[in-house]
Every structure is written in structure tokens, then in C-alpha cells.
Design a protein around this motif. Structure first.
Motif, short mmCIF file in Angstrom:
data_model
loop_
_atom_site.label_atom_id
_atom_site.label_comp_id
_atom_site.label_asym_id
_atom_site.label_seq_id
_atom_site.Cartn_x
_atom_site.Cartn_y
_atom_site.Cartn_z
N GLU A 71 51.28 14.48 34.17
CA GLU A 71 52.21 15.46 33.60
C GLU A 71 53.27 14.81 32.71
O GLU A 71 53.66 15.37 31.69
CB GLU A 71 52.91 16.21 34.75
N SER A 72 53.76 13.65 33.13
CA SER A 72 54.86 13.00 32.41
C SER A 72 54.38 11.89 31.47
O SER A 72 55.19 11.10 30.99
CB SER A 72 55.87 12.43 33.41
N ASN A 73 53.07 11.86 31.21
CA ASN A 73 52.49 10.83 30.33
C ASN A 73 52.91 9.43 30.73
O ASN A 73 53.42 8.65 29.92
CB ASN A 73 52.86 11.10 28.86
N GLY A 74 52.70 9.10 32.01
CA GLY A 74 53.07 7.79 32.55
C GLY A 74 52.29 6.67 31.88
O GLY A 74 51.28 6.89 31.24
N LYS A 75 52.81 5.46 32.09
CA LYS A 75 52.18 4.28 31.50
C LYS A 75 50.83 4.01 32.14
O LYS A 75 50.64 4.21 33.33
CB LYS A 75 53.09 3.06 31.69
N GLN A 76 49.90 3.48 31.35
CA GLN A 76 48.53 3.24 31.82
C GLN A 76 48.49 2.26 32.98
O GLN A 76 47.74 2.45 33.93
CB GLN A 76 47.65 2.76 30.67
N GLU A 77 49.33 1.21 32.94
CA GLU A 77 49.29 0.24 34.04
C GLU A 77 49.75 0.87 35.35
O GLU A 77 49.23 0.54 36.42
CB GLU A 77 50.09 -1.03 33.72
N GLN A 78 50.69 1.81 35.28
CA GLN A 78 51.12 2.52 36.48
C GLN A 78 49.99 3.42 36.99
O GLN A 78 49.75 3.49 38.19
CB GLN A 78 52.36 3.37 36.20
N LYS A 79 49.32 4.09 36.07
CA LYS A 79 48.19 4.95 36.45
C LYS A 79 47.08 4.12 37.10
O LYS A 79 46.49 4.55 38.10
CB LYS A 79 47.64 5.70 35.23
N GLU A 111 47.41 1.32 38.74
CA GLU A 111 47.88 0.93 40.07
C GLU A 111 47.73 2.09 41.07
O GLU A 111 47.27 1.89 42.19
CB GLU A 111 49.34 0.49 39.99
N ILE A 112 48.08 3.28 40.64
CA ILE A 112 47.96 4.45 41.51
C ILE A 112 46.49 4.74 41.81
O ILE A 112 46.13 5.02 42.96
CB ILE A 112 48.66 5.67 40.90
N LEU A 113 45.62 4.63 40.81
CA LEU A 113 44.19 4.84 41.04
C LEU A 113 43.64 3.81 42.03
O LEU A 113 42.81 4.14 42.87
CB LEU A 113 43.41 4.80 39.73
N ASN A 114 44.14 2.58 41.95
CA ASN A 114 43.73 1.55 42.92
C ASN A 114 44.17 1.92 44.33
O ASN A 114 43.43 1.74 45.29
CB ASN A 114 44.28 0.18 42.53
N ASN A 115 45.41 2.44 44.44
CA ASN A 115 45.90 2.90 45.74
C ASN A 115 45.05 4.05 46.28
O ASN A 115 44.74 4.09 47.47
CB ASN A 115 47.36 3.35 45.65
N ILE A 116 44.70 4.96 45.40
CA ILE A 116 43.87 6.11 45.80
C ILE A 116 42.55 5.60 46.38
O ILE A 116 42.12 6.04 47.44
CB ILE A 116 43.65 7.07 44.60
N GLU A 117 41.92 4.67 45.70
CA GLU A 117 40.65 4.11 46.18
C GLU A 117 40.83 3.38 47.50
O GLU A 117 40.00 3.48 48.39
CB GLU A 117 40.05 3.16 45.13
N LYS A 118 41.93 2.64 47.62
CA LYS A 118 42.21 1.89 48.86
C LYS A 118 42.33 2.85 50.04
O LYS A 118 41.73 2.63 51.10
CB LYS A 118 43.49 1.06 48.70
#
Length: 134
Positions: free
Chosen positions: A100-108, A110-117
Motif C-alpha cells: 500500500e505504501s510502496n515500501g522499499k524492495q529490500e524491506q519487502k 525481508e518480509i517475504l523471507n519472514n513469511i516463508e520462515k
């Protein structure tokens, strides 16, 4: 103090597991639809909030079922699985806010890695719960 009376712990846990599969399938499908821009962020957040509420109800049901000694390890692992699933839902909601807030790709990333974990974690705890059944 609340206690849920359970007389058949095998069926109780199988029921929890089946309801969890329905919730996890719904959230995973919806998250995929969000990533593929098939649903809006608002729609996903509504689905995630309902899923979180349903997951918490399952957690409460397990926590207050007063499982006997031979079922303790299995129930503890099932609770851990549901807690990891809750963390998974929360991380998908964080990702939704990043989209929604067009976050930075590296943050995204990291979050996707957390989701997978967390996904791997809740699946693993679920397997441990199944193998610990008496």
C-alpha cells in the motif's frame, strides 16, 4: 478459569487440524491473489483479520482443553504451530501495508523471507504434533 471438556483427544485434534487447513488454504490463496493484484489490499486485510480471529479461536480451544499427560506433547506442538501461523498472518499483513505504501524492495524481500520462515515453522510444528500423538 475456562475449561473446554474434551473426551476424545484424537478427534479433537484432528478437527482442529482440519479447521486450520481450511483457514491456511484461504489465507495462502488470498495472499497469492494480493501479490498477483487480483484482490485489493483492503480486501486482503479483511480476510487476514477474519483468519487471525479464527486461528485464535483454535488456539483457545487447544489451550483450555486440559489435555491429559499422554497428549501434552502433541497439544503443545499444535499450539506452537498455530502461534507460528499467527505470526505468518501478521507478516502477510505487514507486507500488505508495504504494498500500500510502496515500501522499499529490500524491506519487502525481508518480509517475504519472514513469511516463508513462519510458514515452514507452522508446517513443521504441525508434523511434530501429529508424530507426538499417543
Amino acid at each position: 478459569e475456562m475449561t473446554i471438556v474434551v473426551t476424545d483427544f484424537q478427534n479433537h485434534q484432528e478437527g482442529i487440524s482440519e479447521r486450520h487447513k481450511i483457514i491456511s488454504n484461504a489465507i495462502e490463496t488470498s495472499f497469492s491473489e494480493l501479490i498477483n493484484e487480483e484482490i485489493s489490499t483492503d480486501e486482503y486485510l479483511r480476510i487476514a483479520e477474519v483468519s487471525s480471529s479464527q486461528n485464535n479461536a483454535l488456539l483457545m480451544e487447544l489451550a483450555y482443553s486440559d489435555a491429559p499427560e499422554e497428549w501434552q506433547e502433541s497439544y503443545i506442538n499444535r499450539i506452537a504451530s498455530l502461534k507460528s501461523f499467527e505470526a505468518y498472518i501478521i507478516e502477510t499483513m505487514v507486507m500488505t501495508n508495504m504494498i500500500e505504501s510502496n515500501g522499499k524492495q529490500e524491506q519487502k524481500t525481508e518480509i517475504l523471507n519472514n513469511i516463508e520462515k513462519f510458514k515452514e515453522e507452522y508446517i513443521q510444528y504441525g508434523k511434530m504434533a501429529d508424530s507426538a500423538k499417543p
